[in-house]
Each structure stands twice: as C-alpha cells, then as structure tokens.
Scaffold this motif. Structure first.
Motif, PDB file in Angstrom:
ATOM      1  N   PRO A  58      56.072  23.518  64.404  1.00 39.07           N
ATOM      2  CA  PRO A  58      57.119  23.569  65.181  1.00 39.07           C
ATOM      3  C   PRO A  58      56.988  23.856  66.765  1.00 39.07           C
ATOM      4  O   PRO A  58      55.727  24.604  66.948  1.00 39.07           O
ATOM      5  CB  PRO A  58      57.907  24.742  64.685  1.00 39.07           C
ATOM      6  N   ASP A 104      61.504  27.130  61.699  1.00 39.19           N
ATOM      7  CA  ASP A 104      62.453  26.949  62.742  1.00 39.19           C
ATOM      8  C   ASP A 104      61.579  27.436  64.100  1.00 39.19           C
ATOM      9  O   ASP A 104      62.135  27.325  65.331  1.00 39.19           O
ATOM     10  CB  ASP A 104      63.651  28.058  62.641  1.00 39.19           C
ATOM     11  N   GLY A 105      60.331  27.857  63.924  1.00 39.71           N
ATOM     12  CA  GLY A 105      59.708  27.949  65.156  1.00 39.71           C
ATOM     13  C   GLY A 105      59.985  29.256  65.856  1.00 39.71           C
ATOM     14  O   GLY A 105      59.581  29.493  66.997  1.00 39.71           O
TER      15      GLY A 105
END
Length: 343
Positions: free
Chosen positions: A228, A312-313
């Motif tokens: 991500p 989701d980083g």
C-alpha cells in the motif's frame, strides 16, 4: 703278579636344555572413530622370555598395507605392541600381530579387535519465507560430518528426512559444494495454509550417527502485487529493552517517497532525527506482500527497520528497529519493537 685292570666306563653328561618360555598373547580391544587417525595405541600384550627380542608387524584388517608396531618390554617378560592407523570406515576389524624373534627365526601371530565407530554429525536448520500455494524448492538445513572422507557423491552415506510441520514428511536431497566441506539438505514442498510452521530435518548416517536441525517456514497468503502507498508521517512508540529494563520512546517514520526497491524519508526518535535518506528494501518479496524490511548504512549509521503494513496502509504493526551510531542522546545503539499510525 700282574693285576688285571678292569675297564672303566666314561659317562658323557649332556648340558641341560634351556627352557623356552612360550609366547602367550592377550588382545587389547582398540576403539577408534572413522576418518580420525590414532597413534601409539596398544593393540596387544603378551608374555615371553624376558631376554627375548621381538619385532612386530600389524595387519589392521581393512586391506591396508601392514605397518610396523613398537614392541616394549618391562624386563620381567611382559611386552606390549603399539601402533597407529586411520580407519576410513566404521565397523569391526580383526587385527593380526605377527611377532618375529630374530634369535630363533620363529614367528608367532596374535589376534586383536578394532571397534571403529561412526563419526559424529552436527546440523543446523535454515528458515525461509514463501507463498501459500507456491512450490518451495530450496535448502532447509546444513550439517557437517566429523569424518573428513565423507562425500555426497556418487552417493551420500547419510540420508535426510524433512518434517515440514504441516503433517507432511519427505526425503531431502544431500549435496556438498566442495569435498570435505559442509553438506546441504534441500527439499521441495507446497504449503496450503498461510502461517508459520516449525520444520525438523533428521539426518542419519548409515553407521548410526544422527543429528536434528530445526527451522521455520513462514508462509504468506496471497496479497496485492504492491505494498500500500506508504507516503506520509507514521507516528508511534518504540519499546527498548536494555539489561532487562524496558523503556518507551517516541518513534516517527516520515516517508517522502516509495518504490518497489525501497523508501525515502526520515527516522525520528524522541524528536531527534536519527536517519535521513533512502532505505533500500532488504530481502526478496518484502515489498510485495505487506511485510516490509529496510536496511540502511550511511555516515556511520547502520540499522534495520521492518514491520507489517495494514491493508489500508495506515498502520504499522509487528515493527522492529535496530541501529547503531545514531545521533540520539542516550540511544546511540538501539533495538526494540514499535507500532505506528499514519497521522
């Protein structure tokens, strides 16, 4: 008157025969290890006339050329025969000691036994990381054999069995890069579950020696082809343990650039910039599955920063930081675990 003289009989007395003490031997078992030479080891004891002089020839029973033994007497009729040899292979060998007495031109053969044990093995495991559902082919262990004559070709005397930790066992392949060097055990396997497995490799020698090596297989699940986007300011805390005392410090990872080869940015500890520059990726695939690891060396500073990026980083978990030569007061050398969140 003439007296008649009776004839006198002359007696001839032969000298008494000197008694010869027979040679009586008592074998001394020889204990040895294959490939490991020994010297001046007693292989036979015997009794004979104290004044006798003997020479000895030792046939070691392994089809090698006989060697000369050393005969030692104590002056009271007790003798020992000693010699040295190097057995190439384990097993039991019948030794024959031929004694020659130059004064009598007679020889006597005595017997003994050599018990040669198998040389010891020593092994260590190799850990690896691979993907779920992907065939792994590679090394799982290395080992050494105390026998310097041990080789892997044309056929190794050792065998290896690999327990992959998921209920599967298979035979390993043994190779050797150079004669006399260490051996490598390799195998191939496909894991169907993404987790960490403890694997065990058992190495056995045909002579009975064995060794066990343990390692870990980290199996990663299928994820995206890229990590991500990490660009941003990750802030958190790092827990440092020194001599059993744990302390907590602020930890900040500012990422200003990213590609599949590494990240660019800064590492800040307790408000002090510990590092600035490019952190190259360390290890194959560690930028493609959410598990990142970066190594850096610059201006006298070297270290490693790693961790797991959430899908989701926005979070870094299972983080680890190690470095030395840092310009941080009281923390020039540091290693500890951390977590951080994107601010």
């Amino acid at each position: 008157m003439v007296q008649s003289l009776e004839p006198r009989q002359l007696l001839s007395v032969a000298p008494a025969a000197t008694a010869v003490t027979p040679v009586r031997g008592k074998p001394v078992p020889v204990k040895a290890v294959e490939g490991q030479p020994f010297t001046n080891t007693t292989v036979e004891t015997f009794t004979a006339s104290p004044t006798s002089a003997f020479t000895a020839t030792i046939n070691w029973g392994d089809k090698s050329t006989p060697s000369t033994g050393t005969v030692t007497g104590d002056g009271a009729g007790n003798f020992t025969v000693a010699g040295g040899h190097d057995y190439a292979k384990f097993g039991n060998y019948h030794i024959k000691v031929t004694l020659a007495n130059p004064s009598t031109s007679k020889s006597t053969t005595l017997s003994s036994l050599a018990k040669v044990s198998d040389a010891a093995l020593s092994a260590s495991g190799t850990s690896f990381t691979t993907q779920k559902g992907t065939l792994f082919v590679g090394a799982v262990a290395t080992f050494t054999d105390a026998d310097p004559n041990a080789v892997a070709t044309p056929k190794a005397t050792e065998t290896a069995m690999i327990n992959w930790g998921d209920g599967t066992v298979s035979a390993g392949t043994i190779t050797q890069a150079t004669p006399g060097g260490p051996f490598t055990v390799s195998g191939k396997h496909t894991y169907g579950v993404a987790k960490t497995f403890n694997l065990t490799t058992l190495i056995r020698d045909s002579g009975g020696s064995k060794a066990t090596a343990t390692g870990q297989a980290t199996i990663l699940g299928p994820q995206g082809t890229t990590t991500p986007t990490l660009i941003g300011d990750f802030k958190g805390s790092i827990k440092v343990s020194t001599f059993g005392v744990s302390t907590s410090h602020s930890f900040e990872l500012q990422i200003t650039g990213q590609d599949l080869n590494g990240i660019m940015g800064n590492v800040i500890i307790d408000g002090v910039q510990a590092f600035s520059g490019t952190l190259p990726a360390g290890g194959v695939g560690e930028l493609t599955n959410g598990n990142v690891k970066y190594t850096f060396t610059t201006s006298g500073i070297s270290g490693v920063v790693s961790g797991h990026i959430s899908p989701d980083g926005k979070h870094i978990t299972s983080g680890f930081f190690q470095a030395s030569g840092l310009p941080v007061p009281g923390l020039s050398s540091i290693h500890g675990s951390y977590t951080a969140d994107l601010q």
